[in-house]
Design an enzyme around this catalytic site. Structure first.
Site, PDB file in Angstrom:
ATOM      1  N   HIS A 288      38.347  29.641  29.129  1.00 40.95           N
ATOM      2  CA  HIS A 288      38.621  28.314  29.697  1.00 40.95           C
ATOM      3  C   HIS A 288      37.313  27.523  29.589  1.00 40.95           C
ATOM      4  O   HIS A 288      36.662  27.228  30.590  1.00 40.95           O
ATOM      5  CB  HIS A 288      39.062  28.481  31.157  1.00 40.95           C
ATOM      6  CG  HIS A 288      39.635  27.248  31.798  1.00 40.95           C
ATOM      7  ND1 HIS A 288      39.560  25.987  31.239  1.00 40.95           N
ATOM      8  CD2 HIS A 288      40.294  27.099  32.976  1.00 40.95           C
ATOM      9  CE1 HIS A 288      40.144  25.120  32.058  1.00 40.95           C
ATOM     10  NE2 HIS A 288      40.603  25.775  33.106  1.00 40.95           N
TER      11      HIS A 288
ATOM     12  N   ARG B 244      46.974  24.320  26.926  1.00 44.61           N
ATOM     13  CA  ARG B 244      46.953  25.467  27.848  1.00 44.61           C
ATOM     14  C   ARG B 244      48.165  26.314  27.526  1.00 44.61           C
ATOM     15  O   ARG B 244      49.289  25.811  27.459  1.00 44.61           O
ATOM     16  CB  ARG B 244      46.980  25.018  29.305  1.00 44.61           C
ATOM     17  CG  ARG B 244      47.162  26.208  30.243  1.00 44.61           C
ATOM     18  CD  ARG B 244      46.956  25.855  31.687  1.00 44.61           C
ATOM     19  NE  ARG B 244      45.540  25.663  31.985  1.00 44.61           N
ATOM     20  CZ  ARG B 244      45.069  25.490  33.223  1.00 44.61           C
ATOM     21  NH1 ARG B 244      45.896  25.460  34.243  1.00 44.61           N
ATOM     22  NH2 ARG B 244      43.787  25.330  33.422  1.00 44.61           N
TER      23      ARG B 244
ATOM     24  N   LYS C 124      63.546  25.682  22.348  1.00 47.86           N
ATOM     25  CA  LYS C 124      64.581  25.885  21.324  1.00 47.86           C
ATOM     26  C   LYS C 124      64.134  26.939  20.309  1.00 47.86           C
ATOM     27  O   LYS C 124      64.811  27.173  19.317  1.00 47.86           O
ATOM     28  CB  LYS C 124      64.847  24.575  20.566  1.00 47.86           C
ATOM     29  CG  LYS C 124      65.312  23.428  21.424  1.00 47.86           C
ATOM     30  CD  LYS C 124      65.561  22.212  20.531  1.00 47.86           C
ATOM     31  CE  LYS C 124      65.829  20.972  21.352  1.00 47.86           C
ATOM     32  NZ  LYS C 124      65.779  19.771  20.491  1.00 47.86           N
TER      33      LYS C 124
ATOM     34  N   ARG D   8      44.392  20.355  38.225  1.00 48.39           N
ATOM     35  CA  ARG D   8      43.085  19.776  37.945  1.00 48.39           C
ATOM     36  C   ARG D   8      42.811  19.554  36.466  1.00 48.39           C
ATOM     37  O   ARG D   8      42.350  18.491  36.058  1.00 48.39           O
ATOM     38  CB  ARG D   8      41.968  20.689  38.491  1.00 48.39           C
ATOM     39  CG  ARG D   8      41.668  20.511  39.933  1.00 48.39           C
ATOM     40  CD  ARG D   8      41.203  21.830  40.511  1.00 48.39           C
ATOM     41  NE  ARG D   8      42.344  22.727  40.534  1.00 48.39           N
ATOM     42  CZ  ARG D   8      43.174  22.839  41.566  1.00 48.39           C
ATOM     43  NH1 ARG D   8      42.956  22.172  42.654  1.00 48.39           N
ATOM     44  NH2 ARG D   8      44.225  23.629  41.524  1.00 48.39           N
ATOM     45  N   THR D   9      43.033  20.583  35.678  1.00 47.82           N
ATOM     46  CA  THR D   9      42.621  20.483  34.285  1.00 47.82           C
ATOM     47  C   THR D   9      43.371  19.356  33.586  1.00 47.82           C
ATOM     48  O   THR D   9      42.785  18.513  32.911  1.00 47.82           O
ATOM     49  CB  THR D   9      42.829  21.833  33.566  1.00 47.82           C
ATOM     50  OG1 THR D   9      42.132  22.830  34.317  1.00 47.82           O
ATOM     51  CG2 THR D   9      42.285  21.798  32.149  1.00 47.82           C
TER      52      THR D   9
HETATM   53  C1  NCD Z   1      41.757  28.073  36.755  1.00 44.88           C
HETATM   54  C2  NCD Z   1      42.599  28.457  35.582  1.00 44.88           C
HETATM   55  O1  NCD Z   1      43.614  27.841  35.290  1.00 44.88           O
HETATM   56  O2  NCD Z   1      42.175  29.400  34.910  1.00 44.88           O
HETATM   57  N1  NCD Z   1      42.101  26.830  37.281  1.00 44.88           N
HETATM   58  C3  NCD Z   1      41.473  25.710  36.792  1.00 44.88           C
HETATM   59  O3  NCD Z   1      41.629  25.347  35.657  1.00 44.88           O
HETATM   60  N2  NCD Z   1      40.638  25.075  37.622  1.00 44.88           N
HETATM   61  C4  NCD Z   1      41.635  29.101  37.780  1.00 44.88           C
HETATM   62  C5  NCD Z   1      42.862  29.715  38.359  1.00 44.88           C
HETATM   63  O4  NCD Z   1      43.987  29.363  38.013  1.00 44.88           O
HETATM   64  O5  NCD Z   1      42.674  30.586  39.210  1.00 44.88           O
END
Ligand code: NCD
Length: 321
Positions: free
Chosen positions: A147, A119, A98, A69-70
């Site tokens: 997040h 991320r 590397k 999703r993100t």
């Molecule tokens: C979350 C995350 O990556 O922290 N997912 C997201 O971005 N919607 C929640 C999760 O992974 O449980």
């Protein structure tokens, strides 16, 4: 639009978003109002006038951890605004494999894009990146820490469904210890007049520093290990157990099946209950909850594009619409 907030300078222009702690109540309300102006664009019902606001801009996406999703919602949002995207979704194919440091990778990628979405499994990675990048860095999750863009879409979803943020009771249920979406959302909610309730297995309580701050705010009403200990709530925010964060797999096995909601379990909170989940769900929300009128987790997914459009537009174009 929130008239009370009034016309205001764009507080996100050319800025990084690393933690919910960096954002004021005013900033939050400003960006939620902005997002409202993008309603319908994400779904294709409405097309923005040309030229699109981010034509000629590039967004670099560096994903050192899995994401559906993100990453895709950032890509969708950027492209709907007329911008382009580049990056990787698997660090194994980048030079980090590397031995390149994160700081060097970020410095390099800053030469290719106008902003970076990062991320990373390490807490603090986004802060480090923001310090060396020279372009705005948007934290798409750093370990179990934060997040913040998920928080923007969670707040947007709650406000859109209930018409407000002040005056609500919000119950967090799940992995309070490692869940970065919980940490970010609870932090942002400190700017609102809310009651927070926490439900989670004994080994997965809130991290101490965050918990102390929340307790000091007077907004924590209840901390229990079972949903049975909750008598009423406006919002139920459920998360999966963050299996990948457990240092010891045996600890994960102990809590793996410790909580789960089904339709019967949420029925007693009434029809007006709103149920949120950042997704992915594993087994903590039964599919029979999906038909509940307040099940909003797929709505959150759609709102994710709307809110990220507003954020990218604010960070990169520098003007509200
Ligand atoms: C979350 C995350 O990556 O922290 N997912 C997201 O971005 N919607 C929640 C999760 O992974 O449980």
């Amino acid at each position: 639009l929130n008239e009370a907030a009034g016309p205001r300078r764009n507080p996100f222009r050319a800025r990084s978003l690393v933690s919910a702690e960096d954002v004021s109540r005013e900033d939050l309300l400003w960006i939620l109002d902005q997002a409202q102006a993008f309603e319908g664009v994400a779904s294709g019902e409405r097309v923005l006038p040309r030229p699109l606001p981010l034509e000629g801009k590039l967004l670099a996406l560096l994903f050192f951890e899995p994401s559906t999703r993100t990453r895709l919602s950032f890509e969708s949002a950027m492209q709907r605004l007329g911008g382009g995207v580049l990056g990787f979704a698997d660090a194994k194919i980048s030079s980090s494999s590397k031995g390149e440091s994160l700081a060097d990778t970020v410095r390099v990628v800053a030469a290719y894009g106008d902003a970076i979405v990062l991320r990373h499994p390490l807490e603090g990675a986004a802060r480090l990146a923001a310090e060396v990048a020279g372009v705005p860095v948007l934290n798409a999750g750093d370990g179990s820490n934060q997040h913040p863009t998920q928080t923007l879409l969670d707040l947007y979803t709650i406000r859109r469904a209930t018409g407000r943020l002040d005056g609500l009771t919000i119950t967090f249920m799940g992995d309070l210890r490692y869940g970065r979406t919980v940490h970010s959302l609870a932090t942002a909610l400190l700017h609102f007049d809310v009651r927070m309730q926490f439900v989670g297995p004994a080994g997965l309580k809130l991290p101490d520093d965050l918990r102390q701050g929340l307790l000091a705010s007077g907004r924590v009403a209840v901390e229990v290990t079972d949903l049975a200990g909750i008598s009423a709530t406006d919002v139920l925010y459920v998360t999966r157990i963050q299996k990948e964060r457990f240092p010891d797999p045996a600890d994960y096995e102990r809590v793996r099946t410790s909580y789960r909601i089904d339709r019967a379990a949420v029925e007693r909170f009434g029809d007006t209950l709103k149920i949120l989940h950042p997704l992915p769900r594993v087994n903590e929300v039964d599919a029979d909850v999906d038909a509940h009128p307040g099940a909003l987790y797929f709505q959150q997914v759609r709102n994710g594009v709307t809110v990220r459009m507003a954020l990218l537009n604010a960070v990169l174009a520098g003007r509200g619409i």
